[in-house]
Every structure is written in C-alpha cells, then in structure tokens.
Scaffold this active site. Structure first.
Site, PDB file in Angstrom:
ATOM      1  N   HIS A   1      29.670 -68.658  55.362  1.00 34.79           N
ATOM      2  CA  HIS A   1      30.499 -68.844  54.167  1.00 34.79           C
ATOM      3  C   HIS A   1      31.838 -69.421  54.621  1.00 34.79           C
ATOM      4  O   HIS A   1      32.721 -68.678  55.061  1.00 34.79           O
ATOM      5  CB  HIS A   1      30.690 -67.485  53.480  1.00 34.79           C
ATOM      6  CG  HIS A   1      31.434 -67.529  52.195  1.00 34.79           C
ATOM      7  ND1 HIS A   1      30.860 -67.213  50.983  1.00 34.79           N
ATOM      8  CD2 HIS A   1      32.717 -67.832  51.908  1.00 34.79           C
ATOM      9  CE1 HIS A   1      31.745 -67.307  50.018  1.00 34.79           C
ATOM     10  NE2 HIS A   1      32.898 -67.688  50.563  1.00 34.79           N
TER      11      HIS A   1
ATOM     12  N   ASN B   1      36.263 -73.175  48.754  1.00 31.11           N
ATOM     13  CA  ASN B   1      35.047 -73.062  49.545  1.00 31.11           C
ATOM     14  C   ASN B   1      34.500 -74.435  49.915  1.00 31.11           C
ATOM     15  O   ASN B   1      34.884 -75.459  49.331  1.00 31.11           O
ATOM     16  CB  ASN B   1      33.967 -72.338  48.729  1.00 31.11           C
ATOM     17  CG  ASN B   1      34.281 -70.893  48.491  1.00 31.11           C
ATOM     18  OD1 ASN B   1      34.084 -70.061  49.359  1.00 31.11           O
ATOM     19  ND2 ASN B   1      34.766 -70.578  47.296  1.00 31.11           N
TER      20      ASN B   1
ATOM     21  N   ARG C   1      31.272 -67.100  40.752  1.00 32.76           N
ATOM     22  CA  ARG C   1      31.994 -65.870  41.107  1.00 32.76           C
ATOM     23  C   ARG C   1      33.176 -66.173  42.024  1.00 32.76           C
ATOM     24  O   ARG C   1      34.315 -66.132  41.612  1.00 32.76           O
ATOM     25  CB  ARG C   1      31.020 -64.875  41.770  1.00 32.76           C
ATOM     26  CG  ARG C   1      31.567 -63.451  41.883  1.00 32.76           C
ATOM     27  CD  ARG C   1      32.464 -63.196  43.078  1.00 32.76           C
ATOM     28  NE  ARG C   1      31.823 -63.444  44.356  1.00 32.76           N
ATOM     29  CZ  ARG C   1      32.461 -63.379  45.517  1.00 32.76           C
ATOM     30  NH1 ARG C   1      33.767 -63.096  45.568  1.00 32.76           N
ATOM     31  NH2 ARG C   1      31.832 -63.652  46.657  1.00 32.76           N
ATOM     32  N   ASP C   2      32.904 -66.517  43.258  1.00 36.43           N
ATOM     33  CA  ASP C   2      33.975 -66.785  44.216  1.00 36.43           C
ATOM     34  C   ASP C   2      34.801 -67.991  43.781  1.00 36.43           C
ATOM     35  O   ASP C   2      36.012 -68.038  43.980  1.00 36.43           O
ATOM     36  CB  ASP C   2      33.359 -67.021  45.596  1.00 36.43           C
ATOM     37  CG  ASP C   2      34.385 -66.995  46.722  1.00 36.43           C
ATOM     38  OD1 ASP C   2      35.522 -66.584  46.467  1.00 36.43           O
ATOM     39  OD2 ASP C   2      34.030 -67.372  47.841  1.00 36.43           O
TER      40      ASP C   2
ATOM     41  N   CYS D   1      40.858 -66.869  47.543  1.00 37.95           N
ATOM     42  CA  CYS D   1      40.816 -65.413  47.592  1.00 37.95           C
ATOM     43  C   CYS D   1      42.126 -64.874  47.036  1.00 37.95           C
ATOM     44  O   CYS D   1      43.204 -65.232  47.514  1.00 37.95           O
ATOM     45  CB  CYS D   1      40.619 -64.928  49.027  1.00 37.95           C
ATOM     46  SG  CYS D   1      40.650 -63.126  49.159  1.00 37.95           S
TER      47      CYS D   1
ATOM     48  N   HIS E   1      35.379 -71.716  54.221  1.00 36.70           N
ATOM     49  CA  HIS E   1      36.411 -72.339  53.392  1.00 36.70           C
ATOM     50  C   HIS E   1      36.912 -73.583  54.119  1.00 36.70           C
ATOM     51  O   HIS E   1      36.837 -73.670  55.342  1.00 36.70           O
ATOM     52  CB  HIS E   1      37.545 -71.348  53.119  1.00 36.70           C
ATOM     53  CG  HIS E   1      37.173 -70.287  52.123  1.00 36.70           C
ATOM     54  ND1 HIS E   1      37.888 -70.061  50.973  1.00 36.70           N
ATOM     55  CD2 HIS E   1      36.143 -69.396  52.105  1.00 36.70           C
ATOM     56  CE1 HIS E   1      37.325 -69.082  50.277  1.00 36.70           C
ATOM     57  NE2 HIS E   1      36.264 -68.656  50.948  1.00 36.70           N
TER      58      HIS E   1
END
Length: 315
Positions: free
Chosen positions: A221, A263, A28-29, A254, A223
């Site tokens: 989370h 990430n 997803r991300d 993003c 990056h």
C-alpha cells in the site's frame, strides 16, 4: 475518452507474477480525508462504478466514530445500499469492537484493522501504545474470524514515520507477526507518508519471508508523496507480492499524518501492469471515467498521470 489503441505495448518481464489482484481503496482511504462532503448516493454510485470497471476488491468505508472521520459517518447506511456484484469483495475498515458491531449489523463479510508499526503513530492514530493496540485488536479479529469473516491487517508507517524518522525493518516484522498471530489472513504493508524506496521494499519483504511470513500473505500500500509508488510496486512484484492496494484517481491521504499525500493511482498501476503483460481484469477506460466523475464532485482535477493523459482538456 478512448484508450490509445495498442498502448501500452505488453512486454512481459521475467520474474514477475502473471496476475495481480488490485485492492481498490478509493471509496474509503481515498475519500476519508476529503473536506468536500460526498453524499451517500454518490458514494454508492462510485462503488458501483469501480466494481463495474472490473476491480475485484472494492473497500467501501470505515465503521469509525464520525467525530474522527466525518466523511465516513454514513457507513451504516452506505454499506447496505451497495448492490454487490458477483465475484467482487467489499471489505470495510473497523477500528474496534464497536465498529465491528456496526459492520456485522450491516452484513459485512470482510473487515480490516489498521495497526501501526511505530509507537508515536499508534498514539496519535489509535490513542494507544504500540503494544496495547494488539490487545485492542484481539477481540475484533477473534470475533470476526468466529463469525466467518475474512480479516486483513493494515500496517502503517512501515518505511518511515513523520515523528520517529526511519523505521527499523525488525520493528515492522515484529508488528506484522503479531497481526498474523491474532488471526489476520493478509498484511498490507503501508508506506503511509510515501518515503519508501525500491531497495527498502525488497529488503523488508525479504525479512518478512525469512521470518516465516510468506509473500502469499502480503500486500503493499504505497503513497506517492515522493513519486516512488510505482517503482516501489514494481519492486514488490519482483519480490513475489501479487496483491496491490491503489486508489482511483490517486485520491487519498491520512488525517493523522499531514505529510501523507495521495495513494498510488489505480489507473497508473493498471497502465504499468498492462505494459508488463500482467493480468488484472480492470477496464481502464471505465476506471478513468469513474475517477474523472469523482474528481468533478471534489472540484479539482485528478492527480493521476494516466487520468490526465487520457482525459481531453475542456473546450
């Protein structure tokens, strides 16, 4: 590709958890900002490979307006096509009630909402104000909990914002508390543009705990824009956090914050956890193969240091 025998050498460190749950966000991300179209069939194969590598939580997609994130326009077709492995959780992201409707129709059992700790990012990412975003999420979280779904709250821009600069810890704590009040069972603290440092991580977690939000409710989370993701993860583990988001091969970014790069790579995280003797259940070799395959589809090498180290160069 074979993992070198005996490497890394497990050397436990006092004060760290015995086990960490990795939330894999690559499908997803990791893919949401990619311009190269990935077919639904290849996304299914990717999710299956990640689950088969032993990852306990594999975030599948987002039920978002396809005009916002074209790469994830196939969510309604993708999720039902997943052959769910026993013991693996498959959450999805939903931005609003319409997204929740789609997720429920697809048979989703776990969702996440994506909130901002800053005013400007709430406006740019959610077309909302900082305060109004919580009113938007309230019916989503309430309906999901009533339907028996597990609900997670992502909280972005916890350490810095590209428009507002430094973010006050009190601001992050207040936003996290409001997500808890809505009914989110876990809060994932996002360093969306990768500017956080280990000291900030420890201080923020300390403030959250002091405000009554226990570390058992927190995930992190990170990056890796400035190369701090692993150091920040270690700081979070030292503070008692046991849930870490990561993306296979270091995929990610993003679409609403151009300074947000990839990430934390799941392989880099697994290597560090192995070296610390922390259990996680992931087969590193299988994970590297999955990441290398996806990198091939995207037409570029993986940014993960561990993937590069363990993948022989082409002849």
């Amino acid at each position: 590709m074979t993992v070198p025998p005996g490497l890394p050498d497990p050397t436990p460190s006092p004060g760290l958890p015995s086990r960490v749950t990795i939330v894999e966000v690559g499908a997803r991300d990791g893919l949401q900002n990619e311009k190269t179209p990935i077919t639904t069939a290849d996304k299914v194969r990717f999710v299956h490979a990640l689950a088969d590598a032993g990852l306990p939580v594999v975030e599948v997609t987002s039920f978002v307006n396809p005009r916002w994130v074209p790469q994830l326009a196939d969510a309604a077709e993708l999720f039902p096509a997943i052959e769910q492995r026993p013991g693996v959780r498959y959450p999805v992201l939903v931005p609003n009630e319409r997204g929740l409707d789609g997720a429920l129709a697809a048979g989703v059992q776990e969702i996440s909402v994506f909130a901002s700790a800053t005013e400007t990012f709430a406006q740019r990412n959610l077309a909302s104000t900082l305060d109004d975003q919580f009113a938007m999420f309230a019916p989503v979280v309430g309906r999901a909990r009533t339907a028996g779904l597990r609900v997670r709250g992502y909280l972005s821009m916890c350490f810095g914002d590209p428009w507002e600069g430094r973010v006050a810890r009190s601001q992050v704590v207040a936003a996290a508390a409001r997500l808890i009040e809505l009914g989110c069972q876990q809060i994932s603290l996002g360093d969306t543009i990768g500017v956080g440092t280990a000291g900030q991580v420890r201080a923020l977690i300390g403030d959250l705990v002091a405000a009554g939000i226990g570390v058992d409710r927190l995930a992190v989370h990170f990056h890796d824009t400035y190369g701090q993701a692993l150091a920040n993860t270690l700081a979070a583990l030292q503070a008692g956090v046991t849930v870490v988001d990561a993306s296979a091969g270091g995929l990610g970014g993003c679409p609403y914050a151009k300074s947000a790069t990839g990430n934390l790579a799941t392989e880099d995280l697994v290597w560090m956890l192995d070296g610390l003797g922390i259990a996680h259940g992931v087969d590193l070799g299988a994970l590297v193969r999955a990441s290398t395959w996806m990198a091939g589809l995207l037409g570029r090498p993986s940014p993960s240091a561990v993937v590069r180290a363990l993948t022989p160069p082409p002849d």
